[in-house]
Design an enzyme around this catalytic site. Sequence first.
Site, PDB file in Angstrom:
ATOM      1  N   GLU A  57     -20.455  12.957  12.407  1.00  0.00           N
ATOM      2  CA  GLU A  57     -20.457  14.242  11.670  1.00  0.00           C
ATOM      3  C   GLU A  57     -19.907  15.382  12.528  1.00  0.00           C
ATOM      4  OE1 GLU A  57     -24.035  15.053   9.444  1.00  0.00           O
ATOM      5  OE2 GLU A  57     -23.764  13.233   8.265  1.00  0.00           O
TER       6      GLU A  57
HETATM    7  C1  FAD Z   1     -21.934   4.668  14.640  1.00  0.00           C
HETATM    8  C2  FAD Z   1     -20.880   5.444  13.947  1.00  0.00           C
HETATM    9  C3  FAD Z   1     -20.958   5.670  12.586  1.00  0.00           C
HETATM   10  C4  FAD Z   1     -19.933   6.340  11.935  1.00  0.00           C
HETATM   11  N1  FAD Z   1     -19.956   6.437  10.552  1.00  0.00           N
HETATM   12  C5  FAD Z   1     -18.830   6.875   9.914  1.00  0.00           C
HETATM   13  C6  FAD Z   1     -18.720   6.792   8.494  1.00  0.00           C
HETATM   14  O1  FAD Z   1     -19.631   6.342   7.808  1.00  0.00           O
HETATM   15  N2  FAD Z   1     -17.572   7.196   7.921  1.00  0.00           N
HETATM   16  C7  FAD Z   1     -16.519   7.687   8.643  1.00  0.00           C
HETATM   17  O2  FAD Z   1     -15.493   8.013   8.067  1.00  0.00           O
HETATM   18  N3  FAD Z   1     -16.599   7.809   9.994  1.00  0.00           N
HETATM   19  C8  FAD Z   1     -17.714   7.407  10.637  1.00  0.00           C
HETATM   20  N4  FAD Z   1     -17.807   7.489  12.009  1.00  0.00           N
HETATM   21  C9  FAD Z   1     -16.717   8.102  12.745  1.00  0.00           C
HETATM   22  C10 FAD Z   1     -17.073   9.377  13.476  1.00  0.00           C
HETATM   23  O3  FAD Z   1     -17.101  10.455  12.593  1.00  0.00           O
HETATM   24  C11 FAD Z   1     -16.021   9.518  14.589  1.00  0.00           C
HETATM   25  O4  FAD Z   1     -16.401   8.590  15.582  1.00  0.00           O
HETATM   26  C12 FAD Z   1     -15.913  10.877  15.147  1.00  0.00           C
HETATM   27  O5  FAD Z   1     -15.256  11.687  14.219  1.00  0.00           O
HETATM   28  C13 FAD Z   1     -15.156  10.920  16.470  1.00  0.00           C
HETATM   29  O6  FAD Z   1     -13.978  10.171  16.448  1.00  0.00           O
HETATM   30  P1  FAD Z   1     -13.681   9.128  17.618  1.00  0.00           P
HETATM   31  O7  FAD Z   1     -14.883   8.301  17.838  1.00  0.00           O
HETATM   32  O8  FAD Z   1     -12.420   8.446  17.301  1.00  0.00           O
HETATM   33  O9  FAD Z   1     -13.494  10.020  18.912  1.00  0.00           O
HETATM   34  P2  FAD Z   1     -12.207  10.843  19.347  1.00  0.00           P
HETATM   35  O10 FAD Z   1     -11.688  11.608  18.206  1.00  0.00           O
HETATM   36  O11 FAD Z   1     -11.294   9.942  20.072  1.00  0.00           O
HETATM   37  O12 FAD Z   1     -12.848  11.895  20.347  1.00  0.00           O
HETATM   38  C14 FAD Z   1     -13.257  11.550  21.669  1.00  0.00           C
HETATM   39  C15 FAD Z   1     -13.812  12.787  22.353  1.00  0.00           C
HETATM   40  O13 FAD Z   1     -12.826  13.828  22.389  1.00  0.00           O
HETATM   41  C16 FAD Z   1     -13.355  15.029  21.857  1.00  0.00           C
HETATM   42  N5  FAD Z   1     -12.291  15.767  21.189  1.00  0.00           N
HETATM   43  C17 FAD Z   1     -11.349  15.324  20.333  1.00  0.00           C
HETATM   44  N6  FAD Z   1     -10.554  16.327  19.942  1.00  0.00           N
HETATM   45  C18 FAD Z   1     -10.988  17.443  20.555  1.00  0.00           C
HETATM   46  C19 FAD Z   1     -10.599  18.817  20.568  1.00  0.00           C
HETATM   47  N7  FAD Z   1      -9.600  19.276  19.858  1.00  0.00           N
HETATM   48  N8  FAD Z   1     -11.310  19.675  21.321  1.00  0.00           N
HETATM   49  C20 FAD Z   1     -12.363  19.265  22.049  1.00  0.00           C
HETATM   50  N9  FAD Z   1     -12.765  17.985  22.079  1.00  0.00           N
HETATM   51  C21 FAD Z   1     -12.104  17.094  21.347  1.00  0.00           C
HETATM   52  C22 FAD Z   1     -14.459  14.593  20.898  1.00  0.00           C
HETATM   53  O14 FAD Z   1     -15.428  15.604  20.771  1.00  0.00           O
HETATM   54  C23 FAD Z   1     -15.004  13.373  21.621  1.00  0.00           C
HETATM   55  O15 FAD Z   1     -15.952  13.781  22.558  1.00  0.00           O
HETATM   56  C24 FAD Z   1     -18.842   6.850  12.670  1.00  0.00           C
HETATM   57  C25 FAD Z   1     -18.796   6.670  14.053  1.00  0.00           C
HETATM   58  C26 FAD Z   1     -19.781   5.958  14.693  1.00  0.00           C
HETATM   59  C27 FAD Z   1     -19.652   5.733  16.155  1.00  0.00           C
END
Ligand code: FAD
Length: 809
Positions: A502
């Site tokens: 979220e």
């Molecule tokens: C257990 C679990 C359940 C989930 N459930 C769902 C679901 O039901 N439906 C769904 O659609 N998604 C779901 N997600 C996805 C979740 O919303 C994403 O994991 C999240 O949006 C982050 O994306 P990412 O993991 O690819 O990290 P990345 O986007 O690769 O980010 C990695 C890090 O970089 C930081 N970062 C990235 N861009 C910036 C920026 N511009 N400025 C500062 N920091 C930045 C982030 O804060 C993070 O710390 C789930 C994820 C998990 C792990």
Amino acid sequence: MQWLVLSLFLLVLLALITRVRAPLMNWSIGIAIALFILPAVGWIGSGLAIALWVLFLLIMVPLHVEDLRINWLTTPLFKHMKKSLPPMSETERSAMEAGNVWWDAELFQGDPDWKELLDTPKSELTDEEEAFLNGPVEELCGMLDDWDITHKRNDLPPEVWRYIKANKFFGMIIPKAYGGLEFSAYAHSQVIQKISSRSTTAAVTVMVPNSLGPAELLLSYGTDAQKDLYLPRLATGEEVPCFALTGPEAGSDAGAIPDRGIVCKGEFNGKKVLGFRTSWEKRYITLGPVATTLGLAFHAYDPDHLLGDHDDLGITCALVPTDTKGVKIGRRHNPLDSAFQNGPNSGKNVFIPMEWIIGGQEQVGSGWRMLVERLAVGRGISLPSLSCGGAKLCSYTTGTYARIRKQFHLPIGKFEGVEEAMARIGGLTYMMDASRTLTLAALDQGEKPSVLTAIVKYYLTEGMRQAVNDAMDVHGGRGICLGPSNYLGRAYQTIPVGITVEGANILTRTLIIFGQGAMRCHPFVMAEMEALNSEDEDEGIRVFDGLLMNHLAYVTANAARSFVYAITLGRFASSPVTGEVANYYRQLARFSAAFATMADISLLVLGGALKRKEKLSGRFADALGYMYLCSATLKRFEDDDRPASDLPMVHWSCQFALYQVQEALFGIVRNYPVKLIGWKLLALGFPLGRRLHLPSDRLGHQISTMLMEDSEARSRLINGIYLPDDPDDITGRLGHAFELTLKADEVEKRLRSSGHVYEPSEDYNSWLRRLQEESLISREEKTLMEESYKTVYSVVMVDDFPAGKRAVK
Ligand SMILES: Cc1cc2nc3c(=O)[nH]c(=O)nc-3n(C[C@H](O)[C@H](O)[C@H](O)COP(=O)(O)OP(=O)(O)OC[C@H]3O[C@@H](n4cnc5c(N)ncnc54)[C@H](O)[C@@H]3O)c2cc1C
């Protein structure tokens, strides 16, 4: 003498500006009159008066003569800002415009109206909601064996799935007309909080269908036919939903999903209809592996112009039955050993008829707006509730354990080092719960405060992380060895899930909270941006000019307030209450003015570059976030009718939060990219330096002592979590051991005062027998002490397993 008069005049002027909101013209007239009077009565000399008049005219004439102002000030500023304005994509614009503003705007604008805060009605449960919490929720919690769920089954047991569905746990947000429970945001949150204090797997399973997903989207944007078809089946769990946005290439940057849907005609129910030929690859989708209805976000394109003139239609949301040909679903991820269903899914050339698009054809391309609008509300409920459930569990178990676990002949909670950790757990829990309930009160009043929900998502999940870490430290090995009798280890393991979903926390803090806050909470910025983007430049300059004048008056008032409040250490600010918490309102007013001034100057000086200065905007987020947490704490204290026994937690929370605000604002000026501006901001916000401190050791001692007592304050603090009294259940046994310890301590205290202390060189039971024989304790007291010893021993023990590859019991 005349300099003294001038200084006094300036001080009075500043003080007046802090209190009176008036247009710039009124101030100019007032100053001009004063500049006539002061030399006339001989309080300042004519030389100084002339110098002041020159200064006054140099500033005020260009400001008040419209042609001069437009040519010399407004137009150059308009052009400069237009050039430095970063381009805003449609995706960013939707995110900025989602939701509305509430108490965040008051804090942001530098002069909070406390009446608005204190008059907000507290959310209450209806009889029906109360009965649900005491009935089905209590029963569900009793059915949950987290070790069995996470370690043995890697899933909820079938009877738990059935119970959840049959009792409509998936339908808390669905109106009764569609067969749902139609709970308030507060009731919904209380349910999640209670379940999460028992099992995060079960909490997440219940949370997801009630949060951003098919039901939520259908309620706001669905067609009547879609609502009639899906909502009754979602309410009873006949349909299990999930929502798939994230994919391997688009995580935080979710607006950039590469999943495509091309408008075409296809076969559906024996007819040729319009729809999308869609392919996607998603991952991390909660409930995905068991879902029957897949909420899907994809990017829609119309190269053959079957729908209109545009090729790129934008993000679109659809509901796809998971048994549709071409959908691949069912595999699972392992999110840190939590057992909620989560996994990838994909689709290849799946035909999605137009009637599966949420809201039908007219909502094609509105998917991103839908998602950010709903997230603006939903993120204020799910994870904050789960975080408070976790923090309350930590407060209860840690206080209890620290009382029964003895080392060096003393309960470990009596050691000052342990006290520090316990004070943080108790203080944070109080502040987090206050912020949760205040946000829910706003949601239940129909507000959609997108900045505040981002604040509670971030600061409450971070608060939970701190509380669980501290709880683990206090429990020592008891928290580390996993097994059926470990009530903390899984919560510790799964914290990063709440931090990441979220809106991942780093991004939420550094990009969303202040970025969105500056746009939404500021009284002029949105309108000024619209003027800058106006197609008719002359009209844009005219509108911009009007806004600029008001903006100048606003900045001047905030800067004056910031300085006057800072130099008087907040004493000049007013408080809506009297007594020992009044000063916190004054400090908040002081920091709110400093925040507003710094935010405004930064928007002016750094403009679009501020978006890339994430370290600065992260500190702005901290300042705004902790001002909110502090005001929520004060509001809770009033709502609860000011219980004296809560005062240590109120003081701790306010002092902790205000200190964080001070450090964040000081960090901004210290690291300001334009040094000269940084010094000016320092003079305005911190003319007497940093004066606030972290809560004292004495307060920490009071909180940790309270956590180790069976007190009213403790009961209020942990209210709403699941606390079984079954001695066969580890949490129940912990409570039982606590009661016995308190009773046995009375006897031990008496024995100690007569010099009888147990020494491990003797068997404990023999020692008790001897004491009874010597008539130092009665038979009942001996039984009590035996039972207490045995129960504490059984709580202190951890699980062990036969040697082998995997620990199974
Ligand atoms: C257990 C679990 C359940 C989930 N459930 C769902 C679901 O039901 N439906 C769904 O659609 N998604 C779901 N997600 C996805 C979740 O919303 C994403 O994991 C999240 O949006 C982050 O994306 P990412 O993991 O690819 O990290 P990345 O986007 O690769 O980010 C990695 C890090 O970089 C930081 N970062 C990235 N861009 C910036 C920026 N511009 N400025 C500062 N920091 C930045 C982030 O804060 C993070 O710390 C789930 C994820 C998990 C792990």
